[in-house]
Design an enzyme around this catalytic site. Structure first.
Site, short mmCIF file in Angstrom:
data_model
loop_
_atom_site.label_atom_id
_atom_site.label_comp_id
_atom_site.label_asym_id
_atom_site.label_seq_id
_atom_site.Cartn_x
_atom_site.Cartn_y
_atom_site.Cartn_z
N HIS A 28 -10.87 -6.87 9.04
CA HIS A 28 -10.94 -6.28 7.46
C HIS A 28 -12.45 -5.92 8.15
O HIS A 28 -13.33 -5.32 7.10
CB HIS A 28 -11.31 -7.61 7.16
CG HIS A 28 -10.27 -8.24 6.60
ND1 HIS A 28 -9.39 -8.57 7.67
CD2 HIS A 28 -9.30 -8.48 5.31
CE1 HIS A 28 -9.01 -9.97 6.72
NE2 HIS A 28 -8.46 -9.21 5.80
N GLU A 87 0.85 -1.54 -0.62
CA GLU A 87 -0.31 -0.29 0.06
C GLU A 87 0.67 1.10 0.19
O GLU A 87 0.08 2.18 -0.46
CB GLU A 87 -1.06 -0.13 1.18
CG GLU A 87 -2.33 -0.62 0.69
CD GLU A 87 -1.33 -2.65 1.52
OE1 GLU A 87 -2.41 -2.74 0.71
OE2 GLU A 87 -0.85 -2.63 2.03
#
Length: 328
Positions: free
Chosen positions: A129, A62
């Protein structure tokens, strides 16, 4: 006018496709967004339509995704980065807050990029998540943040974010992806300005300020209060967290005299604290009851269904707190 039924997920894909068609400088990048079509299939079909130079599969990094996007933005391109889950924005935190957010102040040239990804709980995805990360970034000048609650705003806010000259964090709630549907006009451009809240439900007795998926939870609670208690709750959907439409919040509080803040992130240090401060500073003398908050618990998001339900704000929690304020 012709209209087509569109899901929240499809509205996001439509926004990306339309902006890529309109502007060759717009491109998308992220993990598995090409041939696989993204973890939730949001980018499905875009590789075949626009090719590998504009739909770029990246390594699992990321920090590299956002770092490359910042460089591309400085070269005049308009990158849209996907985080497979918004939780994974954490590895890119440094480059976002210490470069992307500050580069306009330092150089006069902004970094026009969008970082989008699925946020939120309610789908039994566990602690890694399911997070809501807005408060991590709320204290960073130079960033814009949006959290659409409707199909129309999912499309309109993303299009506005892509056109914005500064970095925008786009929090799309995964619980809404396929559950939320609406009819959108075919062929009509939908563009929602950043920094403008929306009155989701009119009312005169209590204001609920919220955003994202909690707009719908609050709406269900408001309907129950109206039916069982005869009180009308106004719901302000912030849409943009930064810039914040403080005027919309204050106007509603001055009308109703009561404020209930609802968000899915944990309570301590959450965005609701800032909203409470805004109301106290701008509408304290209009308040007829103490400001209250309904939020998630200060724990990681549990995986087990009963524990996740206990962790998250529920309709009954909002109804109970609304009645407390109405009867104060």
């Amino acid at each position: 006018m012709l209209r087509h039924v569109t899901t929240y997920l499809e509205a996001i894909r439509e926004a990306i496709r339309e902006e890529m068609e309109a502007d060759p400088d717009v491109f998308i990048m992220g993990e598995d967004i090409g041939a696989y079509g993204g973890a939730f299939r949001i980018t499905e079909g875009l590789l075949a339509e626009f090719g590998p130079h504009r739909v770029i599969d990246t390594p699992i990094s990321e920090a590299a995704i956002v770092g490359a996007a910042i460089g591309a933005a400085h070269m005049g391109l308009k990158p849209v980065c996907e985080m497979q889950f918004i939780d994974f924005i954490a590895p890119a935190f440094n480059v976002i807050v210490n470069f992307a957010a500050k580069v306009r102040y330092r150089t006069g040239a902004g970094a026009g990029l969008v970082i989008r990804g699925p946020c939120g709980a309610g789908v039994r995805a566990g602690p890694f998540h399911s997070q809501n990360v807005e408060s991590y970034f709320a204290n960073v000048p130079g960033l814009k943040m949006v959290a659409p609650a409707t199909v129309r705003d999912a499309k309109g806010l993303l299009k506005a974010a892509i056109r914005d000259p500064d970095p925008v964090l786009f929090f799309e709630h995964k619980y809404l992806y396929r559950r939320l549907k609406d009819e959108l006009p075919a062929g009509e451009e939908i563009l929602t300005p950043l920094g403008k809240a929306r009155t989701h439900r009119e009312g005169a007795d209590l204001t609920i300020v919220t955003y994202g998926a909690m707009v719908h939870t609050a709406h269900e609670a408001a309907e129950r209060v109206a039916h069982e208690d005869g009180a009308e709750v106004e719901i302000i959907d912030l849409r943009s967290l930064q810039p914040l439409d403080a005027a919309a919040v204050l106007d509603s509080v001055r009308k109703t005299g009561r404020l209930l803040i609802v968000h899915e992130a944990p309570r301590f240090g959450g965005f609701g604290g800032e909203l409470a401060a805004v109301a106290c500073e701008g509408a304290f003398e209009w308040l007829d009851a103490p400001i209250r908050r309904v939020t998630a618990r200060d724990t990681p998001v549990p995986y087990a269904a009963p524990l996740e339900d206990a962790h998250l704000p529920q309709v009954a929690d909002i109804v109970s707190m609304a009645r407390e304020q109405l009867n104060y």
